[in-house]
Design a protein around this motif. Structure first.
Motif, mmCIF file in Angstrom:
data_model
loop_
_atom_site.group_PDB
_atom_site.id
_atom_site.type_symbol
_atom_site.label_atom_id
_atom_site.label_comp_id
_atom_site.label_asym_id
_atom_site.label_seq_id
_atom_site.Cartn_x
_atom_site.Cartn_y
_atom_site.Cartn_z
ATOM 1 N N SER A 42 0.837 -1.204 0.000
ATOM 2 C CA SER A 42 0.000 0.000 0.000
ATOM 3 C C SER A 42 0.874 1.256 0.000
ATOM 4 O O SER A 42 2.085 1.192 0.174
ATOM 5 N N LYS A 43 0.224 2.402 -0.191
ATOM 6 C CA LYS A 43 0.941 3.672 -0.327
ATOM 7 C C LYS A 43 1.501 4.179 1.010
ATOM 8 O O LYS A 43 1.257 3.589 2.057
ATOM 9 N N MET A 44 2.249 5.280 0.951
ATOM 10 C CA MET A 44 2.980 5.780 2.124
ATOM 11 C C MET A 44 2.040 6.247 3.245
ATOM 12 O O MET A 44 2.312 6.035 4.418
ATOM 13 N N PHE A 45 0.938 6.908 2.869
ATOM 14 C CA PHE A 45 0.083 7.483 3.912
ATOM 15 C C PHE A 45 -1.399 7.110 3.782
ATOM 16 O O PHE A 45 -2.253 7.719 4.417
ATOM 17 N N CYS A 46 -1.722 6.139 2.907
ATOM 18 C CA CYS A 46 -3.109 5.664 2.796
ATOM 19 C C CYS A 46 -3.087 4.189 2.416
ATOM 20 O O CYS A 46 -2.021 3.634 2.169
ATOM 21 N N GLY A 47 -4.254 3.574 2.335
ATOM 22 C CA GLY A 47 -4.305 2.131 2.099
ATOM 23 C C GLY A 47 -4.404 1.739 0.632
ATOM 24 O O GLY A 47 -4.568 0.573 0.313
ATOM 25 N N CYS A 48 -4.297 2.711 -0.306
ATOM 26 C CA CYS A 48 -4.416 2.389 -1.730
ATOM 27 C C CYS A 48 -3.289 1.452 -2.165
ATOM 28 O O CYS A 48 -2.176 1.541 -1.671
ATOM 29 N N THR A 49 -3.615 0.581 -3.149
ATOM 30 C CA THR A 49 -2.607 -0.360 -3.628
ATOM 31 C C THR A 49 -1.555 0.341 -4.499
ATOM 32 O O THR A 49 -1.825 1.388 -5.088
ATOM 33 N N GLN A 59 -6.470 3.717 -8.658
ATOM 34 C CA GLN A 59 -5.930 3.399 -7.335
ATOM 35 C C GLN A 59 -5.731 4.676 -6.525
ATOM 36 O O GLN A 59 -4.594 5.064 -6.229
ATOM 37 N N THR A 60 -6.817 5.329 -6.221
ATOM 38 C CA THR A 60 -6.709 6.597 -5.486
ATOM 39 C C THR A 60 -7.784 6.672 -4.408
ATOM 40 O O THR A 60 -8.749 5.918 -4.422
ATOM 41 N N CYS A 61 -7.575 7.608 -3.480
ATOM 42 C CA CYS A 61 -8.563 7.875 -2.426
ATOM 43 C C CYS A 61 -8.393 9.347 -2.057
ATOM 44 O O CYS A 61 -7.477 10.007 -2.553
ATOM 45 N N PRO A 62 -9.232 9.877 -1.211
ATOM 46 C CA PRO A 62 -9.091 11.314 -0.878
ATOM 47 C C PRO A 62 -7.707 11.679 -0.332
ATOM 48 O O PRO A 62 -7.219 12.787 -0.585
ATOM 49 N N VAL A 63 -7.037 10.745 0.384
ATOM 50 C CA VAL A 63 -5.722 11.082 0.955
ATOM 51 C C VAL A 63 -4.701 11.306 -0.149
ATOM 52 O O VAL A 63 -4.027 12.333 -0.207
ATOM 53 N N CYS A 64 -4.593 10.338 -1.098
ATOM 54 C CA CYS A 64 -3.540 10.481 -2.109
ATOM 55 C C CYS A 64 -3.968 11.392 -3.252
ATOM 56 O O CYS A 64 -3.178 11.698 -4.135
ATOM 57 N N GLN A 65 -5.241 11.847 -3.224
ATOM 58 C CA GLN A 65 -5.640 12.884 -4.185
ATOM 59 C C GLN A 65 -5.440 14.272 -3.579
ATOM 60 O O GLN A 65 -5.717 15.280 -4.228
HETATM 61 ZN ZN LIG Z 1 -4.988 6.677 -1.456
#
Ligand SMILES: [Zn+2]
Length: 503
Positions: A42-49, A59-65
């Motif tokens: 998963s990514k550095m600061f969120c659970g995205c693959t 593969q995004t979520c509000p954190v990595c966007q």
């Molecule tokens: Zn994310």
């Protein structure tokens, strides 16, 4: 990204002389910054693959966007990978480190800052031993820190002609480990050796796949020149994102020549960032280089300082795999292999592992197996573009093939044929050899019958041999081999002939 320029705290080691042919009156100073994309799930600061190759923005979520109001969470695995690397590079792991915001604008980074580390990095003050022309040498590692990657811009056409650009945030937030060397390298060759050694180690550590083409291993180079004997470093120029070992060396080479020419003609090297144009083989100015204070670093308010629990580093240290240097020594001593062989085998962890697996079953001379690895195996792997993991045959099959050669059942040349077929199909070597009719006749009765027939057909030659012309033996061996259609075991044929001739 780039950190404030710091002069090395350790003196350059001995033998740091200029090795490049061109600027003989100048000393070259090179520091390298490597960005290794960590192989976390998963990514550095969120659970995205972090999987590579997904459709854009899948593969995004509000954190990595970079949406407002979201909160980052530190990836434990990324911290572990960072510490593993720090230990392999003899760094001091700081008991506490901190994340910081690094501000700059880029359209693929909606937050307008990147979460990185600045004054309190994960680890500092290590070194990496490299083999360069003058023997082995330690290159200082200034710091190791964790950060997040940014997104990716896709231009429709080239950067210059694109009418529009698209942004893909799949890469946004992927963990990166930045490894910053001291400006300790004094030649292009040393820079190349440093990068290769570093990549091999992180592959051994299994923290990064080291794939330059897919961008999971990137390198920036800081290059400057100074008059020979001077202790004051020249103005450094940063070369950005060079994506192959060959280009790193070409880019630095070009840059050294450009700086020397500039100084010789009375000019001054400007502090700037330059891009390497692989097509033209030259570096081009990209922007004037920013200073660290331009980034307005400040501690990331959404993350507390990261304290490393007691015993955590020691636990990771206990589980470190055998690293290339130790493996090299072990290959030389345990298997009595020449340094050249050991170096090639150990250069790729998977290849070294396969070698040990085959040798464990084979038990014949390791040098013999090594010859097969360095010769036929690597040649076919290169020809067919096959990685070690994709090989079709088993270690036992490889060992059986060699044992057939040792037992005189296969000639060396026939064994190469069988190996090629085994490489392509994964079938058993004995089955292939039998099908191709390559097994040498071991039956002494058959050999003796052929010898008798040849001796009877060549009375003149037999006479010559008995009267002392021993070189006739070669001719007779040839005749027997011919009669046996090449399948006679040469050692048996020789022995049978000599016995019959009364030698
Ligand atoms: Zn994310």
């Amino acid at each position: 990204m780039t950190e404030p320029g710091r002069i090395s705290r350790r003196p350059p080691s001995d033998g740091a002389g200029l090795t490049d042919p061109a600027p003989t009156n100048y000393e070259v100073v090179i520091g390298l910054e490597v960005h290794a994309q960590l192989s976390t799930k998963s990514k550095m600061f969120c659970g995205c693959t972090t999987k590579f190759g997904a459709p854009p923005n899948a593969q995004t979520c509000p954190v990595c966007q970079g949406m407002p109001g979201v909160l980052p969470v530190i990836n434990r695995r990324a911290v572990e990978f960072g510490i593993r690397t720090a230990l392999a590079f003899n760094c001091r792991v700081n008991p506490s480190c901190r994340f910081a915001r690094k501000h700059y604008y880029y359209p693929d980074m909606p937050k307008n800052y990147q979460i990185s580390q600045y004054e309190e990095p994960l680890a500092e003050d290590g070194f990496l031993e490299i083999e360069a022309e003058g023997g082995s040498r330690n290159i200082g590692i200034q710091r190791l820190h964790l950060e997040e990657d940014v997104g990716k811009l896709l231009h429709e056409g080239t950067l210059e002609t694109a009418q529009s650009s698209l942004v893909d945030f799949n890469r946004s937030g992927v963990p990166l480990l930045e490894i910053v060397s001291e400006p300790d390298m004094r030649s292009v060759a040393e820079a190349g050796a440093y990068l290769r050694t570093l990549r091999s180690i992180i592959q051994y550590l299994e923290i990064c796949d080291g794939n330059l083409e897919e961008g999971s291993f990137r390198c920036d180079a800081n290059v400057s020149v100074m008059p020979k004997g001077s202790t004051k470093l020249g103005q450094r120029v940063e070369l950005k994102n060079i994506n192959s070992f060959r280009f790193v060396q070409k880019a630095i080479d070009y840059e050294i020549g450009r700086q020397v020419e500039l100084i010789e003609s009375g000019g001054k090297v400007a502090m700037e960032t330059r891009l390497f144009d692989a097509v033209r083989g030259e570096t081009r100015s990209m922007r004037s280089k920013e200073e660290a204070h331009d980034y307005r670093y400040f501690p990331e308010p959404d993350l507390p300082p990261l304290r490393i629990p007691a015993g955590y580093v020691e636990r990771i240290e206990r589980d470190l795999p055998e690293l290339p240097r130790a493996k090299l020594q072990r290959f030389s001593s345990t298997y009595a292999l020449p340094a050249y062989d050991a170096k090639i085998l150990v250069g790729d962890r998977a290849l070294a592992d396969l070698f040990e697996k085959v040798q464990a079953v084979y038990k014949g001379p390791a040098k013999k197996l090594s010859n097969w690895f360095l010769g036929e195996l690597l040649r076919l792997m290169k020809e067919e573009g096959t990685a070690v993991g994709a090989l079709r045959f088993s270690p036992t099959q490889f060992a059986s093939l060699l044992e057939m050669v040792d037992a005189g059942e296969l000639s060396n040349n026939a064994a190469k044929d069988v190996f090629a077929e085994m490489f392509r199909t994964g079938r058993s070597p004995r089955e292939i050899a039998q099908e191709k009719g390559l097994i040498q006749v071991q039956d002494t009765g058959a050999v003796e019958a052929a010898v008798d027939a040849v001796l009877a057909a060549n009375p003149g030659e037999v006479e010559k041999y008995r009267s002392g012309k021993k070189q006739v033996l070669g001719f007779l061996v040839g005749q027997v081999m011919k009669a046996m259609k090449g399948k006679g075991n040469p050692a048996l044929v020789n022995a049978a002939l000599k016995a019959k001739l009364g030698d």
